[in-house]
Design a protein around this motif. Structure first.
Motif, PDB file in Angstrom:
ATOM      1  N   ALA A 180       0.845  -1.116  -0.075  1.00 20.10           N
ATOM      2  CA  ALA A 180      -0.155   0.114   0.030  1.00 20.10           C
ATOM      3  C   ALA A 180       1.041   1.299   0.176  1.00 20.10           C
ATOM      4  O   ALA A 180       1.912   0.911   0.422  1.00 20.10           O
ATOM      5  CB  ALA A 180      -0.777  -0.126   1.258  1.00 20.10           C
ATOM      6  N   PRO A 181       0.271   2.366  -0.280  1.00 18.05           N
ATOM      7  CA  PRO A 181       1.144   3.692  -0.456  1.00 18.05           C
ATOM      8  C   PRO A 181       1.700   4.342   0.759  1.00 18.05           C
ATOM      9  O   PRO A 181       2.419   4.946   0.823  1.00 18.05           O
ATOM     10  CB  PRO A 181       0.298   4.857  -1.402  1.00 18.05           C
ATOM     11  CG  PRO A 181      -1.000   4.230  -1.017  1.00 18.05           C
ATOM     12  CD  PRO A 181      -0.994   2.667  -0.805  1.00 18.05           C
ATOM     13  N   PHE A 182       1.070   4.018   1.906  1.00 19.13           N
ATOM     14  CA  PHE A 182       1.544   4.737   3.028  1.00 19.13           C
ATOM     15  C   PHE A 182       2.100   4.088   4.287  1.00 19.13           C
ATOM     16  O   PHE A 182       1.880   4.154   5.155  1.00 19.13           O
ATOM     17  CB  PHE A 182       0.288   5.520   3.633  1.00 19.13           C
ATOM     18  CG  PHE A 182      -0.345   6.470   2.636  1.00 19.13           C
ATOM     19  CD1 PHE A 182       0.705   7.680   2.117  1.00 19.13           C
ATOM     20  CD2 PHE A 182      -1.418   6.327   1.847  1.00 19.13           C
ATOM     21  CE1 PHE A 182       0.023   8.534   1.317  1.00 19.13           C
ATOM     22  CE2 PHE A 182      -1.747   7.188   1.218  1.00 19.13           C
ATOM     23  CZ  PHE A 182      -1.231   8.253   0.577  1.00 19.13           C
TER      24      PHE A 182
ATOM     25  N   GLY B  76      -1.365   0.169  11.733  1.00 19.06           N
ATOM     26  CA  GLY B  76      -1.325   1.472  10.775  1.00 19.06           C
ATOM     27  C   GLY B  76      -1.523   2.550  11.588  1.00 19.06           C
ATOM     28  O   GLY B  76      -2.053   2.560  12.531  1.00 19.06           O
ATOM     29  N   PRO B  77      -0.748   3.718  11.274  1.00 23.48           N
ATOM     30  CA  PRO B  77      -0.742   4.944  11.728  1.00 23.48           C
ATOM     31  C   PRO B  77      -2.034   5.544  11.789  1.00 23.48           C
ATOM     32  O   PRO B  77      -2.818   5.365  10.493  1.00 23.48           O
ATOM     33  CB  PRO B  77       0.221   5.774  10.904  1.00 23.48           C
ATOM     34  CG  PRO B  77       1.226   4.838  10.166  1.00 23.48           C
ATOM     35  CD  PRO B  77       0.228   3.779  10.029  1.00 23.48           C
TER      36      PRO B  77
ATOM     37  N   GLU C 141      15.199  -3.966  13.281  1.00 21.96           N
ATOM     38  CA  GLU C 141      14.054  -5.052  13.178  1.00 21.96           C
ATOM     39  C   GLU C 141      12.793  -4.478  12.975  1.00 21.96           C
ATOM     40  O   GLU C 141      11.914  -4.243  13.848  1.00 21.96           O
ATOM     41  CB  GLU C 141      13.857  -5.842  14.586  1.00 21.96           C
ATOM     42  CG  GLU C 141      13.669  -7.367  14.510  1.00 21.96           C
ATOM     43  CD  GLU C 141      12.533  -7.514  13.733  1.00 21.96           C
ATOM     44  OE1 GLU C 141      12.794  -8.460  12.645  1.00 21.96           O
ATOM     45  OE2 GLU C 141      11.295  -7.182  13.768  1.00 21.96           O
ATOM     46  N   GLY C 142      12.923  -3.811  11.700  1.00 22.33           N
ATOM     47  CA  GLY C 142      11.563  -3.352  11.326  1.00 22.33           C
ATOM     48  C   GLY C 142      11.303  -3.639   9.762  1.00 22.33           C
ATOM     49  O   GLY C 142      12.045  -4.457   9.285  1.00 22.33           O
ATOM     50  N   ARG C 143      10.100  -3.996   9.559  1.00 23.39           N
ATOM     51  CA  ARG C 143       9.507  -4.481   8.131  1.00 23.39           C
ATOM     52  C   ARG C 143       9.853  -3.620   7.128  1.00 23.39           C
ATOM     53  O   ARG C 143       9.905  -2.456   7.292  1.00 23.39           O
ATOM     54  CB  ARG C 143       8.181  -4.749   8.258  1.00 23.39           C
ATOM     55  CG  ARG C 143       7.792  -5.958   9.291  1.00 23.39           C
ATOM     56  CD  ARG C 143       7.850  -7.377   8.900  1.00 23.39           C
ATOM     57  NE  ARG C 143       9.348  -7.850   8.694  1.00 23.39           N
ATOM     58  CZ  ARG C 143       9.962  -7.889  10.062  1.00 23.39           C
ATOM     59  NH1 ARG C 143       9.509  -8.037  11.211  1.00 23.39           N
ATOM     60  NH2 ARG C 143      11.278  -8.337   9.985  1.00 23.39           N
ATOM     61  N   GLU C 144      10.373  -4.305   6.119  1.00 27.70           N
ATOM     62  CA  GLU C 144      10.769  -3.343   4.873  1.00 27.70           C
ATOM     63  C   GLU C 144      10.056  -2.480   4.069  1.00 27.70           C
ATOM     64  O   GLU C 144      10.261  -1.542   3.436  1.00 27.70           O
ATOM     65  CB  GLU C 144      11.582  -4.281   3.806  1.00 27.70           C
ATOM     66  CG  GLU C 144      12.674  -4.761   4.548  1.00 27.70           C
ATOM     67  CD  GLU C 144      13.647  -5.701   3.589  1.00 27.70           C
ATOM     68  OE1 GLU C 144      13.219  -5.838   2.394  1.00 27.70           O
ATOM     69  OE2 GLU C 144      14.291  -6.747   4.272  1.00 27.70           O
ATOM     70  N   TRP C 145       8.595  -2.871   4.397  1.00 29.76           N
ATOM     71  CA  TRP C 145       7.502  -1.818   3.840  1.00 29.76           C
ATOM     72  C   TRP C 145       7.138  -0.564   4.560  1.00 29.76           C
ATOM     73  O   TRP C 145       6.228  -0.049   4.374  1.00 29.76           O
ATOM     74  CB  TRP C 145       6.340  -2.756   3.430  1.00 29.76           C
ATOM     75  CG  TRP C 145       5.696  -3.624   4.630  1.00 29.76           C
ATOM     76  CD1 TRP C 145       4.628  -2.497   5.567  1.00 29.76           C
ATOM     77  CD2 TRP C 145       5.524  -4.726   5.221  1.00 29.76           C
ATOM     78  NE1 TRP C 145       4.248  -3.781   6.208  1.00 29.76           N
ATOM     79  CE2 TRP C 145       4.810  -4.761   6.195  1.00 29.76           C
ATOM     80  CE3 TRP C 145       6.196  -5.853   4.627  1.00 29.76           C
ATOM     81  CZ2 TRP C 145       4.676  -5.999   6.836  1.00 29.76           C
ATOM     82  CZ3 TRP C 145       6.286  -7.148   5.264  1.00 29.76           C
ATOM     83  CH2 TRP C 145       5.566  -7.210   6.349  1.00 29.76           C
ATOM     84  N   GLU C 146       7.834  -0.533   5.873  1.00 21.58           N
ATOM     85  CA  GLU C 146       7.511   0.635   6.560  1.00 21.58           C
ATOM     86  C   GLU C 146       8.700   1.633   6.641  1.00 21.58           C
ATOM     87  O   GLU C 146       8.551   2.299   5.606  1.00 21.58           O
ATOM     88  CB  GLU C 146       7.322   0.167   8.139  1.00 21.58           C
ATOM     89  CG  GLU C 146       6.251  -0.850   8.226  1.00 21.58           C
ATOM     90  CD  GLU C 146       5.900  -1.407   9.907  1.00 21.58           C
ATOM     91  OE1 GLU C 146       6.472  -0.875  10.670  1.00 21.58           O
ATOM     92  OE2 GLU C 146       5.128  -2.113   9.984  1.00 21.58           O
TER      93      GLU C 146
END
Lengths: 287, 296
Positions: A70-72, A88-89, B232-237
């Motif tokens: 997703a984009p965000f 999710g924020p 340790e963070g997911r790569e989409w974040e």
């Protein structure tokens, strides 16, 4: 007229599995951004809709982006499982965030449609993500598929190793996929012959299933939770049960599948151009 | 779960919520006067400076808490390799920040037929080891989070912390450097191999924010810092967030560390702290180390 909604319905008809949202929490497949009734001027497929990918779409007069992420910067889950990722924020946070605002404005101003296609694509009997990755690596000749199953059945993940040591194998992956941030568990000099090639986030349960395969030396995946599969593989290596784990990154492991997706879309979307725009590896590493 | 919470457990640490356990320590020192793991944990509970919370991950994971201990190892992750090194060092009590059995809650019900699980159990039994997890309360320690106190000490950044009442918003004001030089300094001081970076190597840096694991922590910090640290963070974040920030014209960078890089030094701190109230047995910090290496 091909609108966002018509495109979605055509995807649903062609996907070959009953359309479903398999997620109890988080974004489902479908249109996340944009006007579903607006005409589609062209389609871009990508692993993730980065601002650069969106700009490339606009520059080539395509208003629709089909992607896995997703984009965000969130999969939209309110209560992610086992603290593996962030909730999710909340809207107030993204509304006041300069990066989210810049991206949202770009999406709005350019009348973009962002369509998520992930779970339903993965539910197909032939794993497009695996097939894409195999093609990107030119590993077709190394495949050791169970002949009783379809060639790219999601369980047909075993390959003869392209190189004979863990270190050389990791370097081969880096060269073929043109990436840098590859992380390895295990000794570089360990000899390797049989590989399990997977994509995305590797879980302990997946690993256990693969470890039932005879003579498996190494597992390749996108990412692993660092208190789950990562120490699990450290322990497997210490116990002498496997030679190693190679993590090529979420993006690198999933992006070639978007190329497969573009090819598949072209078989039933003929009115507008369909282009695969890889988002590229986000990272660089120190020498 | 509320939409804005980070995680149940981490918020539990902070909010001071949850039931207080009555201080019922079943046994302290055994009749022979030999120190037990349970007695050490009783002292930890007394010294940690916050009421004990429930639910908590901080509990005995394996072994007999009432058996005599020969020495204590503090570590980040009780891997099999770490247990072997601890046994070789003569320390049969392991205090681990992270799980032993490959899940956040050390759930073992799915592992009954798992050969690796049994191998680890057998090793622990053979060497009469006991493993206790020290996560939630070491983060909640007063006056400061024990993990990040250790991180500050390792970096030499004790005096660079920007004052904040929010323990999820740790920021540093440091002498000007570049993203690349900062990353090199960090790689050396934190003894990590698998660092990954986003942003211009020459980016000038004076403000650094600890983004923890999650985008929910990163987002409110970014406007105030040049570089975010994530471990340790997911790569989409965070990586995609920073990549877009840069594409949108902002001068930002990201240092993505292995989990150890963000927290292991906190267990060295733990060994120092334990020595102030446990003097009957040797106490050693043994790093479990960065699990990964990156090919050249």
């Amino acid at each position: 007229m091909l609108t966002g909604q018509v495109l979605l319905e055509r995807i649903q008809k062609n996907v070959g599995v009953p359309w479903q949202s398999q997620r109890s929490d988080g974004f489902s497949d479908g249109i996340l951004e944009g006007d579903a009734d607006a005409p589609v001027t062209g389609v871009v497929t990508s692993f993730t809709p980065t601002l650069e990918v969106l700009r490339r779409a606009v520059a080539t007069h395509k208003n629709t982006i089909i992607c896995r992420e997703a984009p965000f910067y969130s999969r939209g889950e309110r209560a992610p499982l086992f603290w593996r990722n962030s909730p999710g924020p909340p809207q107030e946070m993204t509304d006041s965030d300069p990066v989210c605002r810049a991206k949202q404005e770009f999406i709005t101003q350019n009348h973009l449609i962002i369509l998520r296609l992930s779970e339903n694509w993965d539910a197909r009997s032939s794993d497009g993500q695996l097939r894409g990755l195999v093609r990107a690596l030119a590993w077709e000749k190394f495949h050791l598929p169970n002949k009783n199953r379809q060639e790219y059945d999601p369980r047909n993940v075993y390959f003869q190793a392209s190189k004979n040591s863990l270190g050389l194998l990791a370097q081969d992956l880096m060269a073929k996929l043109k990436i840098h941030g590859v992380r390895v568990i295990g000794e570089a000099t360990s000899p390797v012959r049989k590989v399990a090639l997977t994509h995305g986030l590797l879980l302990v349960a997946d690993s256990e299933r693969m470890l039932r395969e005879q003579d498996l030396d190494v597992v390749i995946a996108g990412d692993a939770v660092e208190w789950e599969a990562a120490p699990y593989f450290q322990d497997l290596v210490t116990a002498g049960r496997i030679k190693g784990l190679i993590l090529i990154g979420q993006q690198a492991s999933e992006e070639p599948g978007s190329g497969e997706m573009a090819e598949w879309l072209r078989s039933f979307v003929t009115e507008v151009p369909v282009e695969w725009v890889p988002a590229g590896e986000p990272f660089w590493v120190l020498a | 779960m509320d939409h804005t919470t980070l995680s149940r457990r981490r918020f539990c640490q902070l909010a001071g919520g949850g039931l207080l356990l009555a201080p019922t320590f079943l046994r302290g020192q055994s009749s022979s006067g030999t120190l037990t793991a349970r007695e050490v944990v009783a002292r930890i509970r007394k010294h940690v400076g916050v009421p004990w919370r429930t639910p908590t991950a901080d509990d005995f994971k394996i072994g007999d808490p009432d058996a005599p201990i020969t020495g204590i190892t503090t570590t980040f992750m009780s891997t099999l390799d770490l247990l072997q090194r601890s046994a070789a060092a003569g320390n049969n009590f392991v205090i681990s920040h992270e799980p032993t059995f490959w899940s956040a809650a050390d759930v073992v019900s799915d592992l009954r037929d798992n050969p690796l699980y049994h191998l680890k159990l057998d090793f622990i039994a053979k060497h009469k080891m006991v493993v206790w997890r020290f996560h939630d309360h070491w983060h909640a320690r007063r006056p400061s989070d024990g993990i990040f106190a250790g991180w500050d000490r390792a970096m030499g950044w004790e005096n660079y912390r920007v004052k904040s009442d929010n323990p999820f918003s740790i920021q540093y004001a440091i002498p000007e450097t570049s993203l690349e030089d900062l990353a090199r300094d960090m790689r050396k001081k934190l003894n990590v191999r698998s660092m990954r970076l986003v942003g211009d190597p020459k980016l000038p840096v004076t403000r650094v924010g600890n983004g923890g694991h999650y985008i929910l922590q990163c987002m409110p910090q970014l406007p105030k810092v040049d570089v975010l640290l994530v471990f340790e963070g997911r790569e989409w974040e965070a990586p995609e967030y920073i990549r877009d920030a840069i594409a949108a014209g902002e001068k930002k960078g990201l240092i993505q560390l292995p989990h150890e890089g963000g927290e292991e030094e906190g267990m060295r701190e733990c060994a120092l702290w334990l020595r102030t109230f446990v003097d009957e047995v040797p106490i050693a910090f043994l790093p479990s180390g960065d699990p990964f290496w990156i090919p050249a």
